[in-house]
Design an enzyme around this catalytic site. Sequence first.
Site, PDB file in Angstrom:
ATOM      1  N   HIS A 163      42.214 -31.705  46.011  1.00  7.63           N
ATOM      2  CA  HIS A 163      42.204 -31.279  44.596  1.00  7.63           C
ATOM      3  C   HIS A 163      42.682 -29.827  44.436  1.00  7.63           C
ATOM      4  CE1 HIS A 163      39.596 -34.848  43.938  1.00  7.63           C
ATOM      5  NE2 HIS A 163      39.069 -34.466  45.098  1.00  7.63           N
ATOM      6  N   SER A 284      66.494 -12.178  40.627  1.00 10.77           N
ATOM      7  CA  SER A 284      66.566 -12.331  39.181  1.00 10.77           C
ATOM      8  C   SER A 284      67.482 -11.248  38.639  1.00 10.77           C
ATOM      9  CB  SER A 284      65.167 -12.192  38.592  1.00 10.77           C
ATOM     10  OG  SER A 284      65.246 -11.735  37.260  1.00 10.77           O
ATOM     11  N   LYS A 290      62.014  -9.576  41.876  1.00 12.91           N
ATOM     12  CA  LYS A 290      61.900 -11.011  42.126  1.00 12.91           C
ATOM     13  C   LYS A 290      62.664 -11.501  43.345  1.00 12.91           C
ATOM     14  CE  LYS A 290      60.179 -13.890  40.109  1.00 12.91           C
ATOM     15  NZ  LYS A 290      60.527 -14.576  38.853  1.00 12.91           N
ATOM     16  N   GLU A 297      62.785 -25.189  45.232  1.00 10.27           N
ATOM     17  CA  GLU A 297      62.729 -25.551  43.810  1.00 10.27           C
ATOM     18  C   GLU A 297      63.819 -26.573  43.467  1.00 10.27           C
ATOM     19  OE1 GLU A 297      61.640 -22.104  40.901  1.00 10.27           O
ATOM     20  OE2 GLU A 297      62.712 -21.254  42.604  1.00 10.27           O
TER      21      GLU A 297
END
Length: 468
Positions: A163, A284, A290, A297
């Site tokens: 979980h 970025s 970043k 992804e």
Amino acid sequence: MTDTNKTTNQQWGGRFSEPVDAFVARFTASVEFDQRMAKQDIQGSVAHGKMLASIGVLTKEELDQIIQGLAEIEDEIARGEFEWSIELEDVHMNIEARLTQKIGITGKKLHTGRSRNDQVATDIRLYLRDEVDFLLEEVTRLQQGILSLAEKEANTIMPGFTHLQTAQPVTFGHHLMAWYEMMQRDYERLVDCRKRINILPLGAAALAGTTYPIDRYMTADLLGFERPTYNSLDSVSDRDFAIEFASTASIIMMHMSRWAEEMVMWASAQFNFIYLPDRFCTGSSIMPQKKNPDVPELVRGKTGRVYGHLMGLLTLMKSQCLAYNKDNQEDKEPLFDTVDTLKGSLRAFADMIPAIESRKDHMYEAARRGFSTATDLADYLVGKGIAFRDAHEVVGKAVGYGVQEGKDLSEMTLEELQSFGSMIQSDVFDVLTLEGSVAARDHIGGTSPAQVLKAVARAKSELQDRLV
Ligand code: ARG
């Protein structure tokens, strides 16, 4: 690509009283995408030609001319000099027309005893078989990459989750070997799917077979197929091998998307479990700090289109009456994109995964928080004669106290622990450590470092057997 208004097709124009509408010609043509199967189309034609010569339909000289002509065409295509024409609809007719242009009337004899219906079914199977063979190598490379990392990380302790809540400590090597197991089943699925791809439809002709005394076993043999198909109607209309491939591809992508999700989380500042080398990330344009985990992804994102292709292919075949229908031309683009997407994703992961570096201190610290050895304490109490349910209760109380006091179980004094159960002795600290916890799970399939090393060794010999 030539595209004119004059579209009377040389191969089937005989019964037509007017040329096909120019838009319809473009709309129905597949050459823009099926030219990808040119190599397989030629391979199939050479085998078909040899078979026709063996039964006396072609002379030896004619066969030689055909083989020579096709070899030259293959060269033209490889050099990018072949002129594909929309008027000629598809890869099959483009190549045949060029052959006839080169060697004259003999070129027209090649289509004896076959149809584009069995030809295209053969080409796709040859194409997919080649791709599956390559994919099997890529899956193996990815598995090797996982193994090399798992071996290095056999002793690294991290929290195991259920979980997404800290559950019990595990070794990072053990977690990685879970990935390995998924890939192992995927490998087996690909091998299994290859068996049903590797059957020869050529000889089914348009749908009913042919009147020539063809030798389909010979053609199958020449093309490395296991055997010819047993029913001509099924041969030209079956695409379930492609659906099966897309389903296998979907499962592989599903697995990789799960790892991708984990890597994205682990690489975040909040988890900080792993370091992804810069060459697999991008920055970025606005936020200078970043570093984004683009590769995982994208693999996660690309999973969607592969599922989509599976659904597309299933829907394409749904309700299709026997035998060949033009609908089937729509099988190629989803299939090709599935192959491309899977290849790219496997390659990216096979390159990236062995280069991952673990942040051992952060993993350890995270496992130390969250009472991850609570089950170990319960098992310890069972060892002192307490029934498991009662032990569960005792530990629950100790955890409640820990939450209140901001202390993990291993940080409590013996007196504190004894206030929950008088049978607790100083040896309790052996089981409350993370090292003790993982080392104790020392059975096949368990998380102990020793078991991880055994799993790695077993997997290595599995891969070794595969290569011989
Ligand atoms: N381009 C067609 C396909 O991809 C080849 C078979 C066409 N056969 C036919 N009878 N029109 O399926």
